[in-house]
Design a protein around this motif. Sequence first.
Motif, mmCIF file in Angstrom:
data_model
loop_
_atom_site.group_PDB
_atom_site.id
_atom_site.type_symbol
_atom_site.label_atom_id
_atom_site.label_comp_id
_atom_site.label_asym_id
_atom_site.label_seq_id
_atom_site.Cartn_x
_atom_site.Cartn_y
_atom_site.Cartn_z
ATOM 1 N N GLU A 1 77.292 77.278 11.030
ATOM 2 C CA GLU A 1 77.422 77.942 12.560
ATOM 3 C C GLU A 1 76.308 78.215 12.242
ATOM 4 O O GLU A 1 75.412 78.893 10.965
ATOM 5 N N ALA A 2 74.699 77.764 13.183
ATOM 6 C CA ALA A 2 73.555 78.201 12.931
ATOM 7 C C ALA A 2 73.702 79.750 13.300
ATOM 8 O O ALA A 2 74.121 80.234 14.023
ATOM 9 N N ASP A 3 72.472 80.428 12.123
ATOM 10 C CA ASP A 3 71.924 81.539 13.029
ATOM 11 C C ASP A 3 71.164 81.628 13.719
ATOM 12 O O ASP A 3 70.076 83.217 13.576
ATOM 13 N N ILE A 4 70.057 81.118 13.406
ATOM 14 C CA ILE A 4 68.961 81.072 14.611
ATOM 15 C C ILE A 4 69.558 79.947 15.949
ATOM 16 O O ILE A 4 69.630 79.602 15.665
ATOM 17 N N TYR A 5 69.312 80.860 17.011
ATOM 18 C CA TYR A 5 69.695 80.451 17.619
ATOM 19 C C TYR A 5 68.440 80.286 19.468
ATOM 20 O O TYR A 5 67.404 80.769 19.635
ATOM 21 N N GLN A 6 69.040 78.884 20.157
ATOM 22 C CA GLN A 6 67.458 78.512 21.066
ATOM 23 C C GLN A 6 68.173 78.388 22.413
ATOM 24 O O GLN A 6 69.274 77.499 22.537
ATOM 25 N N THR A 7 67.472 78.950 23.150
ATOM 26 C CA THR A 7 67.707 79.161 24.717
ATOM 27 C C THR A 7 66.863 78.738 25.367
ATOM 28 O O THR A 7 65.792 79.396 25.271
ATOM 29 N N PRO A 8 66.947 77.626 26.606
ATOM 30 C CA PRO A 8 68.321 76.948 26.823
ATOM 31 C C PRO A 8 68.035 75.610 26.029
ATOM 32 O O PRO A 8 67.059 75.301 25.387
ATOM 33 N N ARG A 9 68.671 74.739 25.653
ATOM 34 C CA ARG A 9 69.099 73.506 24.802
ATOM 35 C C ARG A 9 67.833 72.511 25.754
ATOM 36 O O ARG A 9 67.457 72.091 24.920
ATOM 37 N N TYR A 10 67.942 72.328 26.953
ATOM 38 C CA TYR A 10 67.192 71.796 27.538
ATOM 39 C C TYR A 10 66.390 72.084 29.584
ATOM 40 O O TYR A 10 67.326 73.063 29.736
ATOM 41 N N LEU A 11 65.817 71.898 29.300
ATOM 42 C CA LEU A 11 65.076 72.430 31.194
ATOM 43 C C LEU A 11 64.055 71.652 31.500
ATOM 44 O O LEU A 11 62.932 70.709 30.611
ATOM 45 N N VAL A 12 64.253 71.432 32.441
ATOM 46 C CA VAL A 12 63.220 70.533 33.491
ATOM 47 C C VAL A 12 62.721 71.611 34.718
ATOM 48 O O VAL A 12 64.002 71.852 35.822
ATOM 49 N N ILE A 13 61.995 71.706 34.197
ATOM 50 C CA ILE A 13 60.905 72.756 35.643
ATOM 51 C C ILE A 13 59.565 72.266 36.169
ATOM 52 O O ILE A 13 59.085 70.548 35.708
#
Lengths: 114, 116
Positions: A1-13
């Motif tokens: 399990e990761a202890d560092i989190y990124q959001t969003p995983r994918y983004l189209v804008i």
Amino acid sequence: EADIYQTPRYLVIGTGKKITLECSQTMGHDKMYWYQQDPGMELHLIHYSYGVNSTEKGDLSSESTVSRIRTEHFPLTLESARPSHTSQYLCASTPAGPRNYGYTFGSGTRLTVV
Amino acid sequence: AQTVTQSQPEMSVQEAETVTLSCTYDTSESDYYLFWYKQPPSRQMILVIRQEAYKQQNATENRFSVNFQKAAKSFSLKISDSQLGDAAMYFCAYRELGGSARQLTFGSGTQLTVLP
């Protein structure tokens, strides 16, 4: 399990939109980093932070900005996204001190600007 | 400034065989760390193995081992008994000691393909 989190995983804008890429870590690490990873997979440091209220620009010039108001949170903001910002963005962290053991990376945010 | 060079953009290996990925670096420091990171497709970058420059003994982690040649500034990664799950981008990285936050320098990566 990761202890560092990124959001969003994918983004189209769309072009011109303001976006914030989130990065949070639960390890109490003082030092945090943002890397841009281009299609050739090479990593380029764009921002880093020693700790709260400390941010510095990295080796690769970037139109993004960062903030570090809390130890665990290191968001990256693009005020007006452009197609040239299309890339993968990786967040990483490491403890303070001379003898630590490398970085812990998040899963990345793949950004596409159309 | 420190630089890290990976001269093999792509490598391939047959399953169960051994492969060696090359890495050279340039530094004027005598004490530092070296790392190999693995980045599978669309997945998180993880640490494979690390080496402290003051240690002469080469680091090993299960099927992964390094050949650290300090005088030659060479740090190669050997993967034994290659498995399909080893297919990934591998990055060599250098870390200086001290209090500077700007610590890790990465190579350009080697894409490893494992053939069944």
